[in-house]
Design an enzyme around this catalytic site. Structure first.
Site, PDB file in Angstrom:
ATOM      1  N   CYS A 115       0.805  -1.235   0.000  1.00 41.85           N
ATOM      2  CA  CYS A 115       0.000   0.000   0.000  1.00 41.85           C
ATOM      3  C   CYS A 115       0.836   1.283   0.000  1.00 41.85           C
ATOM      4  O   CYS A 115       0.494   2.238  -0.683  1.00 41.85           O
ATOM      5  CB  CYS A 115      -1.002   0.008   1.152  1.00 41.85           C
ATOM      6  SG  CYS A 115      -0.335  -0.460   2.750  1.00 41.85           S
ATOM      7  N   CYS A 123      -3.557  -2.383  -0.902  1.00 41.07           N
ATOM      8  CA  CYS A 123      -2.531  -3.365  -0.525  1.00 41.07           C
ATOM      9  C   CYS A 123      -2.283  -4.400  -1.620  1.00 41.07           C
ATOM     10  O   CYS A 123      -1.444  -5.290  -1.450  1.00 41.07           O
ATOM     11  CB  CYS A 123      -2.926  -4.051   0.781  1.00 41.07           C
ATOM     12  SG  CYS A 123      -3.185  -2.883   2.126  1.00 41.07           S
ATOM     13  N   LYS A 192      -6.322  -9.267  11.007  1.00 45.58           N
ATOM     14  CA  LYS A 192      -6.200  -7.814  10.883  1.00 45.58           C
ATOM     15  C   LYS A 192      -7.551  -7.253  10.460  1.00 45.58           C
ATOM     16  O   LYS A 192      -8.074  -7.598   9.395  1.00 45.58           O
ATOM     17  CB  LYS A 192      -5.140  -7.456   9.849  1.00 45.58           C
ATOM     18  CG  LYS A 192      -4.958  -5.959   9.663  1.00 45.58           C
ATOM     19  CD  LYS A 192      -3.846  -5.668   8.677  1.00 45.58           C
ATOM     20  CE  LYS A 192      -3.654  -4.174   8.490  1.00 45.58           C
ATOM     21  NZ  LYS A 192      -2.616  -3.872   7.507  1.00 45.58           N
ATOM     22  N   ARG A 214     -10.619  -0.661   2.600  1.00 49.88           N
ATOM     23  CA  ARG A 214      -9.912  -1.943   2.595  1.00 49.88           C
ATOM     24  C   ARG A 214     -10.790  -3.096   3.068  1.00 49.88           C
ATOM     25  O   ARG A 214     -10.292  -4.151   3.431  1.00 49.88           O
ATOM     26  CB  ARG A 214      -8.652  -1.831   3.462  1.00 49.88           C
ATOM     27  CG  ARG A 214      -7.641  -0.813   2.924  1.00 49.88           C
ATOM     28  CD  ARG A 214      -6.254  -1.021   3.502  1.00 49.88           C
ATOM     29  NE  ARG A 214      -5.270  -0.187   2.818  1.00 49.88           N
ATOM     30  CZ  ARG A 214      -4.718   0.901   3.339  1.00 49.88           C
ATOM     31  NH1 ARG A 214      -5.029   1.285   4.564  1.00 49.88           N
ATOM     32  NH2 ARG A 214      -3.829   1.602   2.649  1.00 49.88           N
ATOM     33  N   LYS A 245      -4.620  -7.504  15.269  1.00 51.65           N
ATOM     34  CA  LYS A 245      -4.489  -6.057  15.085  1.00 51.65           C
ATOM     35  C   LYS A 245      -5.856  -5.465  14.771  1.00 51.65           C
ATOM     36  O   LYS A 245      -6.507  -5.992  13.863  1.00 51.65           O
ATOM     37  CB  LYS A 245      -3.513  -5.779  13.936  1.00 51.65           C
ATOM     38  CG  LYS A 245      -3.263  -4.314  13.674  1.00 51.65           C
ATOM     39  CD  LYS A 245      -2.346  -4.101  12.489  1.00 51.65           C
ATOM     40  CE  LYS A 245      -2.126  -2.607  12.278  1.00 51.65           C
ATOM     41  NZ  LYS A 245      -1.308  -2.301  11.127  1.00 51.65           N
TER      42      LYS A 245
END
Ligand SMILES: [Zn+2]
Length: 322
Positions: A115, A123, A192, A214, A245
């Site tokens: 990204c 990404c 994530k 995203r 995350k």
């Protein structure tokens, strides 16, 4: 219950969870130049650093007991093939060489994604058609594997794919093995989430998507079962360490990942987790040190072995002071 809470010594004796600088990883943002320290407005104390300054920053943290850094690169030029991500002389590759030369005992982990290097900020490779834009999965894997291999060639100790394409851990493992890097571990950003807590990071890494968001590759914050499937896949593909995350708002996921798999597990305390504490403490509303250390302790209690935090150096200093 209060018998064992009477004194600091007794409380320490029965403490179930320990925080140590050994568990901390410091993320660093690197860009071209010399003597560059560009402040990130939304993250007080965080800078975009040229390689020489990154070495200084890493040396300070290492001196305080932080064993590892995680590198993010900000290239001078971006394109639609993310060529800066796997250039031999890319900014991350240069910084890895500088760090390993000056601080051979420091563990250098590199974020592997496209990204920051893509003109569109996504990404993966983008295909546009009448229905809009799509992020292509399999063609992206080759570029990710190429980026990981270039980090290994530069001397990185570990690669950390953060893109959330399917199959990327396997693609990276195969490529590393083929090039002789059979001993290089992979830390996968396994669960994530597409999170609003990444806001300040996008300023730091200059990686805001130019269109869309995203959510077609990062996870829906509503899904914990799916996070377990993501982690299972990454482990099957060869991940050595798995990450959740963000951290603080996802402690349930962290707990379940650690309980279910028992793998070395990392928690990434992301930019907004850091910025919110900084902003509130700048206003005198919270005690920065107490809030940061309690947050890290909570991540440990939930199952994290490794804590990735922008406050790594400060936390290490506080822990040393006791
Ligand atoms: Zn990315």
């Amino acid at each position: 219950m209060r018998r064992l809470r009477q004194s600091p010594a007794l409380r320490r004796l029965v403490s179930e969870t320990r925080l140590s600088p050994d568990q901390l990883v410091l993320p660093l943002f690197v860009r071209a130049g010399r003597k560059v320290r560009r402040p990130v407005a939304a993250m007080p104390g965080v800078f975009q650093l040229s390689p020489d300054e990154a070495v200084k920053e890493a040396a300070q943290a290492h001196e305080l007991g932080v064993p590892a850094v995680l590198l993010f690169g900000i290239p001078d030029r971006k394109d639609t093939r993310a060529s800066g991500a796997y250039a031999r002389d890319g900014i991350v590759q240069q910084t890895v060489r500088a760090l390993k030369k000056e601080l051979p005992d420091l563990i250098v982990i590199t974020d592997v994604c496209l990204c920051e290097y893509m003109s569109h900020g996504h990404c993966g490779i983008v295909q546009r058609d009448r229905r809009g834009a799509r992020i292509l999965n399999d063609p992206t894997l080759k570029l990710l594997a190429q980026a990981a291999a270039s980090h290994a060639q530069a001397g990185a100790d570990m690669v950390a794919p953060s893109d959330m394409m399917d199959g990327r851990v396997r693609a990276i493992r195969q490529r590393l093995d083929r090039e002789g890097f059979t001993e290089m571990p992979i830390l996968s950003y396994a669960a994530k989430f597409a999170s609003a807590f990444y806001g300040p990071f996008r300023e730091a890494a200059e990686s805001t998507p130019q269109f869309g968001d995203r959510r077609s590759y990062q996870m829906d914050p509503a899904n914990a079962e799916e996070a377990l499937r993501e982690v299972a896949l990454d482990i099957a593909e060869g991940a050595d360490i798995v990450m959740v995350k963000p951290a603080l708002a996802y402690l349930d996921v962290l707990y379940r990942v650690k309980s279910e798999f028992g793998y070395p597990t990392a928690a990434y305390a992301v930019s907004a987790e850091f910025s919110m504490v900084k902003a509130a403490s700048a206003n005198g509303w919270v005690n920065e040190r107490a809030i940061l250390l309690e947050s890290l302790l909570a991540m440990r209690r939930a199952g994290a072995d490794i804590l990735i935090t922008y406050a790594a150096a400060e936390a290490a200093r506080w822990l040393k002071e006791g």
